[in-house]
Design a protein around this motif. Structure first.
Motif, PDB file in Angstrom:
ATOM      1  N   LYS A  50       0.703  -1.238   0.138  1.00  0.00           N
ATOM      2  CA  LYS A  50      -0.145  -0.060   0.131  1.00  0.00           C
ATOM      3  C   LYS A  50       0.913   1.099   0.006  1.00  0.00           C
ATOM      4  CE  LYS A  50      -0.671   0.247   4.869  1.00  0.00           C
ATOM      5  NZ  LYS A  50      -1.980   0.140   6.084  1.00  0.00           N
ATOM      6  N   ILE A  51       0.338   2.257  -0.698  1.00  0.00           N
ATOM      7  CA  ILE A  51       1.104   3.513  -0.772  1.00  0.00           C
ATOM      8  C   ILE A  51       0.633   4.615  -0.046  1.00  0.00           C
ATOM      9  CG2 ILE A  51       2.025   5.226  -2.251  1.00  0.00           C
ATOM     10  CD1 ILE A  51       1.636   3.118  -4.700  1.00  0.00           C
ATOM     11  N   THR A  52       1.327   5.225   0.755  1.00  0.00           N
ATOM     12  CA  THR A  52       0.772   6.548   1.383  1.00  0.00           C
ATOM     13  C   THR A  52       1.364   7.752   1.103  1.00  0.00           C
ATOM     14  OG1 THR A  52       0.163   5.325   3.449  1.00  0.00           O
ATOM     15  CG2 THR A  52       0.278   7.510   3.703  1.00  0.00           C
ATOM     16  N   ALA A  53       0.934   8.793   0.978  1.00  0.00           N
ATOM     17  CA  ALA A  53       1.558   9.874   0.374  1.00  0.00           C
ATOM     18  C   ALA A  53       1.539  11.050   1.227  1.00  0.00           C
ATOM     19  CB  ALA A  53       0.930  10.351  -0.836  1.00  0.00           C
ATOM     20  N   LEU A  54       2.558  11.949   1.510  1.00  0.00           N
ATOM     21  CA  LEU A  54       2.519  13.297   2.224  1.00  0.00           C
ATOM     22  C   LEU A  54       2.636  14.233   0.961  1.00  0.00           C
ATOM     23  CD1 LEU A  54       2.271  14.935   4.514  1.00  0.00           C
ATOM     24  CD2 LEU A  54       4.889  14.756   4.614  1.00  0.00           C
ATOM     25  N   TYR A  55       1.444  14.861   0.631  1.00  0.00           N
ATOM     26  CA  TYR A  55       1.399  15.794  -0.390  1.00  0.00           C
ATOM     27  C   TYR A  55       0.728  17.251  -0.035  1.00  0.00           C
ATOM     28  CZ  TYR A  55      -3.551  14.728  -0.629  1.00  0.00           C
ATOM     29  OH  TYR A  55      -5.017  14.349  -0.517  1.00  0.00           O
ATOM     30  N   SER A  56       0.248  18.106  -0.845  1.00  0.00           N
ATOM     31  CA  SER A  56      -0.338  19.145  -0.794  1.00  0.00           C
ATOM     32  C   SER A  56      -0.990  19.630  -1.998  1.00  0.00           C
ATOM     33  CB  SER A  56       0.371  20.313  -0.033  1.00  0.00           C
ATOM     34  OG  SER A  56       1.510  20.833  -1.368  1.00  0.00           O
ATOM     35  N   ASN A  57      -2.255  20.185  -1.876  1.00  0.00           N
ATOM     36  CA  ASN A  57      -3.108  21.028  -2.947  1.00  0.00           C
ATOM     37  C   ASN A  57      -3.926  20.116  -3.537  1.00  0.00           C
ATOM     38  OD1 ASN A  57      -3.402  23.539  -3.786  1.00  0.00           O
ATOM     39  ND2 ASN A  57      -2.417  23.299  -5.649  1.00  0.00           N
ATOM     40  N   GLU A  58      -3.979  19.943  -4.621  1.00  0.00           N
ATOM     41  CA  GLU A  58      -5.085  19.407  -5.599  1.00  0.00           C
ATOM     42  C   GLU A  58      -5.276  17.752  -5.436  1.00  0.00           C
ATOM     43  OE1 GLU A  58      -5.232  21.177  -9.482  1.00  0.00           O
ATOM     44  OE2 GLU A  58      -4.553  22.931  -8.752  1.00  0.00           O
ATOM     45  N   PRO A  59      -6.484  17.398  -5.719  1.00  0.00           N
ATOM     46  CA  PRO A  59      -6.911  15.896  -5.530  1.00  0.00           C
ATOM     47  C   PRO A  59      -6.581  15.285  -6.853  1.00  0.00           C
ATOM     48  CG  PRO A  59      -8.731  17.144  -5.648  1.00  0.00           C
ATOM     49  CD  PRO A  59      -7.689  18.148  -5.600  1.00  0.00           C
ATOM     50  N   LYS A  60      -5.374  15.375  -7.482  1.00  0.00           N
ATOM     51  CA  LYS A  60      -4.721  14.832  -8.818  1.00  0.00           C
ATOM     52  C   LYS A  60      -4.692  13.371  -8.803  1.00  0.00           C
ATOM     53  CE  LYS A  60      -4.925  18.809 -11.137  1.00  0.00           C
ATOM     54  NZ  LYS A  60      -3.768  19.014 -12.016  1.00  0.00           N
ATOM     55  N   THR A  61      -4.390  12.633  -9.911  1.00  0.00           N
ATOM     56  CA  THR A  61      -3.977  11.314 -10.166  1.00  0.00           C
ATOM     57  C   THR A  61      -2.610  11.447 -10.581  1.00  0.00           C
ATOM     58  OG1 THR A  61      -6.202  10.826 -10.991  1.00  0.00           O
ATOM     59  CG2 THR A  61      -4.405   9.539 -11.650  1.00  0.00           C
ATOM     60  N   ILE A  62      -2.081  10.502  -9.973  1.00  0.00           N
ATOM     61  CA  ILE A  62      -0.358  10.283 -10.192  1.00  0.00           C
ATOM     62  C   ILE A  62      -0.376   8.889 -10.515  1.00  0.00           C
ATOM     63  CG2 ILE A  62       0.286  12.238  -8.668  1.00  0.00           C
ATOM     64  CD1 ILE A  62       1.069  10.045  -6.737  1.00  0.00           C
ATOM     65  N   TRP A  63       0.838   8.551 -11.221  1.00  0.00           N
ATOM     66  CA  TRP A  63       1.104   6.989 -11.527  1.00  0.00           C
ATOM     67  C   TRP A  63       2.561   6.795 -11.295  1.00  0.00           C
ATOM     68  CZ3 TRP A  63      -0.869  11.581 -14.151  1.00  0.00           C
ATOM     69  CH2 TRP A  63      -2.259  11.074 -14.890  1.00  0.00           C
ATOM     70  N   PHE A  64       2.713   5.429 -10.816  1.00  0.00           N
ATOM     71  CA  PHE A  64       3.967   4.899 -10.980  1.00  0.00           C
ATOM     72  C   PHE A  64       4.372   3.713 -11.771  1.00  0.00           C
ATOM     73  CE2 PHE A  64       3.191   6.217  -6.563  1.00  0.00           C
ATOM     74  CZ  PHE A  64       4.186   6.799  -6.052  1.00  0.00           C
ATOM     75  N   SER A  65       5.685   3.795 -12.384  1.00  0.00           N
ATOM     76  CA  SER A  65       5.856   2.700 -13.240  1.00  0.00           C
ATOM     77  C   SER A  65       7.170   1.925 -12.598  1.00  0.00           C
ATOM     78  CB  SER A  65       6.340   2.959 -14.448  1.00  0.00           C
ATOM     79  OG  SER A  65       7.588   3.978 -14.697  1.00  0.00           O
ATOM     80  N   VAL A  66       7.386   0.659 -12.610  1.00  0.00           N
ATOM     81  CA  VAL A  66       8.321  -0.270 -12.332  1.00  0.00           C
ATOM     82  C   VAL A  66       9.361  -0.850 -13.171  1.00  0.00           C
ATOM     83  CG1 VAL A  66       9.003  -2.113 -10.892  1.00  0.00           C
ATOM     84  CG2 VAL A  66       7.049  -0.693 -10.178  1.00  0.00           C
ATOM     85  N   ASP A  67      10.420  -0.360 -13.466  1.00  0.00           N
ATOM     86  CA  ASP A  67      11.408  -0.815 -14.263  1.00  0.00           C
ATOM     87  C   ASP A  67      10.610  -0.558 -15.858  1.00  0.00           C
ATOM     88  OD1 ASP A  67      12.993  -1.796 -12.477  1.00  0.00           O
ATOM     89  OD2 ASP A  67      12.274  -3.640 -12.737  1.00  0.00           O
ATOM     90  N   ASN A  68      10.203   0.763 -16.031  1.00  0.00           N
ATOM     91  CA  ASN A  68       9.706   1.282 -17.162  1.00  0.00           C
ATOM     92  C   ASN A  68       8.526   0.569 -17.670  1.00  0.00           C
ATOM     93  OD1 ASN A  68      11.688   2.992 -17.588  1.00  0.00           O
ATOM     94  ND2 ASN A  68      13.084   1.883 -18.720  1.00  0.00           N
ATOM     95  N   LYS A  69       7.615  -0.066 -16.733  1.00  0.00           N
ATOM     96  CA  LYS A  69       6.358  -0.509 -17.065  1.00  0.00           C
ATOM     97  C   LYS A  69       5.470  -0.114 -16.165  1.00  0.00           C
ATOM     98  CE  LYS A  69       8.121  -4.774 -19.404  1.00  0.00           C
ATOM     99  NZ  LYS A  69       7.964  -6.484 -19.250  1.00  0.00           N
ATOM    100  N   PRO A  70       4.180   0.433 -16.753  1.00  0.00           N
ATOM    101  CA  PRO A  70       3.046   0.976 -15.816  1.00  0.00           C
ATOM    102  C   PRO A  70       2.809  -0.188 -14.666  1.00  0.00           C
ATOM    103  CG  PRO A  70       2.583   1.192 -17.966  1.00  0.00           C
ATOM    104  CD  PRO A  70       3.821   0.434 -18.233  1.00  0.00           C
ATOM    105  N   ALA A  71       2.819   0.405 -13.341  1.00  0.00           N
ATOM    106  CA  ALA A  71       2.394  -0.584 -12.073  1.00  0.00           C
ATOM    107  C   ALA A  71       1.396   0.113 -11.371  1.00  0.00           C
ATOM    108  CB  ALA A  71       3.727  -0.407 -11.550  1.00  0.00           C
TER     109      ALA A  71
END
Length: 232
Positions: A158-179
């Motif tokens: 599970k991923i927990t973020a410390l962030y500010s401002n807008e409720p945007k969508t972000i993405w992670f890839s692993v070894d250059n493949k969408p994850a």
């Protein structure tokens, strides 16, 4: 992976460039999917010498890989608008910080700053960050940043973020493949009002060294991401 040597060139006040060698020692199994042609290296400097950041654990956003624009990150312009611009102003060099903090990685094009008394702690936060917490900001559409990470155990996290401002969508890839595609759950109301929240999950199919890439658009500051085994 054996002992690596990092050569960082640091601008000094007399107008010339001096080179300092930083050595980190670590032995890590390289995942079979790690991109063989990747030219970046785990961050290291005169203070931070731990090698790749580890999962499970906290990935500090400002500790992105060495390698520069187009290798370790993509930023829309070459100016570090935090460490290399805003924090050059005397009133932004806060007494609770140090020159190392307010000038952190100032020669890099990715924008970095830190939490300050008059900006981040003079109002309520949904989650209060640490004083002098480094973060990446001045985000723009289509930007990305790389982290060489040592995954200690394969599986779902599970991923927990410390962030500010807008409720945007972000993405992670692993070894250059969408994850993973993750949604920041709420607007905080300001670039300097912070929230910490669970935002999604990601799966690493084998332990060892991986290339983790964060992809994002305009609208947020990011301080760190915690990766914890799902179900724990």
């Amino acid at each position: 992976m054996k002992i690596r040597f990092f050569i960082l060139c640091l601008a000094v006040t007399f107008g010339f460039i001096g080179c300092t060698e930083y050595r980190t020692s670590y032995s890590v199994k390289v995942a079979s999917t790690y991109p063989a042609d990747y030219k970046g290296q785990p961050f290291a400097d005169e203070v931070y010498k731990k090698g790749p950041q580890t999962i499970p654990g906290r990935i500090e956003c400002a500790y992105f890989d060495l390698g520069g624009e187009g290798v370790a990150y993509h930023d829309v312009d070459p100016v570090n608008h935090g460490s290399g611009e805003l924090n050059l102003l005397p009133d932004h060099q806060r007494p609770h910080a140090t020159p190392y903090i307010w000038g952190f990685r100032k020669e890099e094009g990715l924008d970095i700053s830190y939490t300050k008394d008059f900006a981040d702690f003079n109002h309520p936060n949904f989650f209060t960050p640490a004083t002098n917490q480094l973060y990446i900001g001045w985000t723009a559409d289509g930007e990305w940043v790389n982290y060489t990470v040592n995954v200690l155990e394969k599986g779902k996290y599970k991923i927990t973020a410390l962030y500010s401002n807008e409720p945007k969508t972000i993405w992670f890839s692993v070894d250059n493949k969408p994850a993973s595609e993750c949604k920041l759950p709420m607007a905080t109301g300001s670039w300097h009002i912070w929230n910490q929240a669970e935002i999604g999950t990601i799966t690493f199919r084998e332990a060892g060294l991986h290339l983790l890439t964060l992809h994002y658009n305009a609208g947020n500051n990011f301080a760190y991401f915690d990766f914890e085994p799902a179900g724990h």
